[in-house]
Design a protein around this motif. Structure first.
Motif, PDB file in Angstrom:
ATOM      1  N   PHE A  67       0.840  -1.201   0.000  1.00 56.20           N
ATOM      2  CA  PHE A  67       0.000   0.000   0.000  1.00 56.20           C
ATOM      3  C   PHE A  67       0.876   1.253   0.000  1.00 56.20           C
ATOM      4  N   ARG A  68       1.881   1.281   0.869  1.00 53.37           N
ATOM      5  CA  ARG A  68       2.814   2.424   0.917  1.00 53.37           C
ATOM      6  C   ARG A  68       3.496   2.625  -0.433  1.00 53.37           C
ATOM      7  N   ASP A  69       4.034   1.546  -0.989  1.00 51.20           N
ATOM      8  CA  ASP A  69       4.781   1.655  -2.238  1.00 51.20           C
ATOM      9  C   ASP A  69       3.900   2.118  -3.391  1.00 51.20           C
ATOM     10  N   TYR A  70       2.659   1.659  -3.410  1.00 47.78           N
ATOM     11  CA  TYR A  70       1.731   2.070  -4.467  1.00 47.78           C
ATOM     12  C   TYR A  70       1.414   3.564  -4.356  1.00 47.78           C
ATOM     13  N   LEU A  71       1.174   4.033  -3.154  1.00 50.61           N
ATOM     14  CA  LEU A  71       0.912   5.465  -2.975  1.00 50.61           C
ATOM     15  C   LEU A  71       2.130   6.294  -3.367  1.00 50.61           C
ATOM     16  N   GLU A 119      -8.696  -1.054   1.068  1.00 53.46           N
ATOM     17  CA  GLU A 119      -8.813  -2.417   0.537  1.00 53.46           C
ATOM     18  C   GLU A 119      -8.760  -2.430  -0.989  1.00 53.46           C
ATOM     19  N   GLU A 120      -9.499  -1.524  -1.635  1.00 55.30           N
ATOM     20  CA  GLU A 120      -9.485  -1.471  -3.104  1.00 55.30           C
ATOM     21  C   GLU A 120      -8.109  -1.084  -3.630  1.00 55.30           C
ATOM     22  N   THR A 121      -7.466  -0.127  -2.978  1.00 56.65           N
ATOM     23  CA  THR A 121      -6.146   0.316  -3.413  1.00 56.65           C
ATOM     24  C   THR A 121      -5.105  -0.770  -3.184  1.00 56.65           C
ATOM     25  N   THR A 122      -5.219  -1.495  -2.091  1.00 56.52           N
ATOM     26  CA  THR A 122      -4.284  -2.592  -1.822  1.00 56.52           C
ATOM     27  C   THR A 122      -4.412  -3.677  -2.889  1.00 56.52           C
ATOM     28  N   ALA A 123      -5.616  -3.982  -3.319  1.00 58.81           N
ATOM     29  CA  ALA A 123      -5.803  -4.968  -4.394  1.00 58.81           C
ATOM     30  C   ALA A 123      -5.133  -4.477  -5.683  1.00 58.81           C
ATOM     31  N   LYS A 124      -5.317  -3.202  -6.011  1.00 58.48           N
ATOM     32  CA  LYS A 124      -4.652  -2.635  -7.199  1.00 58.48           C
ATOM     33  C   LYS A 124      -3.138  -2.671  -7.031  1.00 58.48           C
ATOM     34  N   ALA A 125      -2.683  -2.388  -5.812  1.00 60.31           N
ATOM     35  CA  ALA A 125      -1.249  -2.368  -5.538  1.00 60.31           C
ATOM     36  C   ALA A 125      -0.626  -3.747  -5.716  1.00 60.31           C
ATOM     37  N   ARG A 126      -1.337  -4.772  -5.294  1.00 66.86           N
ATOM     38  CA  ARG A 126      -0.814  -6.131  -5.468  1.00 66.86           C
ATOM     39  C   ARG A 126      -0.720  -6.497  -6.946  1.00 66.86           C
ATOM     40  N   ALA A 127      -1.725  -6.115  -7.721  1.00 68.96           N
ATOM     41  CA  ALA A 127      -1.693  -6.372  -9.162  1.00 68.96           C
ATOM     42  C   ALA A 127      -0.547  -5.588  -9.813  1.00 68.96           C
ATOM     43  N   TRP A 128      -0.370  -4.354  -9.387  1.00 69.34           N
ATOM     44  CA  TRP A 128       0.714  -3.498  -9.890  1.00 69.34           C
ATOM     45  C   TRP A 128       2.066  -4.117  -9.587  1.00 69.34           C
ATOM     46  N   ARG A 129       2.250  -4.569  -8.348  1.00 67.69           N
ATOM     47  CA  ARG A 129       3.532  -5.190  -7.965  1.00 67.69           C
ATOM     48  C   ARG A 129       3.760  -6.472  -8.752  1.00 67.69           C
TER      49      ARG A 129
END
Length: 183
Positions: free
Chosen positions: A126-130, A167-177
């Motif tokens: 989450f941190r890295d995505y932000l 929660e939604e952003t974390t899901a996007k972040a996992r896909a991004w990673r």
């Protein structure tokens, strides 16, 4: 109502001193825990450049085992001015939670857990995505500022109001990673 510290919830503009405050605390914790500190990460909103935040430095400390940490880490961390909050174990299973600062407002939160705890990866991704997506960070800032204004001193309302976005952003972040690593 779960009250927040010693007054209303305040979300401040980003303070460029927050990374240095983390580094100072990281060094103190590393010295106090020695080899028991496998990793020390700056997480939460103060870890994202430009993101408004409650002025609390969140530290995540990885330890080899939680049982050993209960026996060996609480006293050295408390010697640094932190207060262990054992009742948070019901809300944050698998970690030891500490606060530092006067009895509110708090200046630091310390989350001590094994790096295998699923929350370790969640907080980092989450941190890295932000950090990598300024537009998402900006949207998060707007949510946090609105919640701080509407929640006043009700920290549970503030925290729960962010849940869907996180929660939604974390899901996007996992896909991004996963995409970045070619998985």
């Amino acid at each position: 109502m779960e009250k927040y510290g010693a007054g209303p919830i305040v979300v401040l503009d980003y303070d460029p001193n927050w990374p240095a405050m983390f580094e100072t605390e990281r060094a103190r914790i590393e010295h106090a825990l020695g080899s028991l500190a496998l990793a020390i990460e700056h997480v939460g909103s103060t870890a994202v450049e430009g993101l408004p935040s409650k002025p609390i430095i969140d530290l995540m400390v990885g330890v080899p085992g939680l049982a050993e940490a209960r026996e060996c880490c609480i006293e050295p961390i408390e010697a640094l001015g932190y207060h262990y909050i054992p009742e948070y174990a019901a809300w944050l299973p698998g970690e030891l939670f500490f606060r530092k600062g006067p009895p509110g407002p708090w200046t630091h939160h310390l989350h001590l857990m094994e790096p295998s705890n699923p929350r370790w990866e969640t907080l980092l991704v989450f941190r890295d995505y932000l950090r990598a997506h300024a537009e998402v960070s900006h949207a998060y800032a707007e949510i946090k500022q609105a919640l701080a204004a509407s929640s006043r001193e009700d920290i549970a309302a503030y925290r729960n109001g962010k849940t869907r976005f996180v929660e939604e952003t974390t899901a996007k972040a996992r896909a991004w990673r996963a995409n970045l690593s070619g998985r």
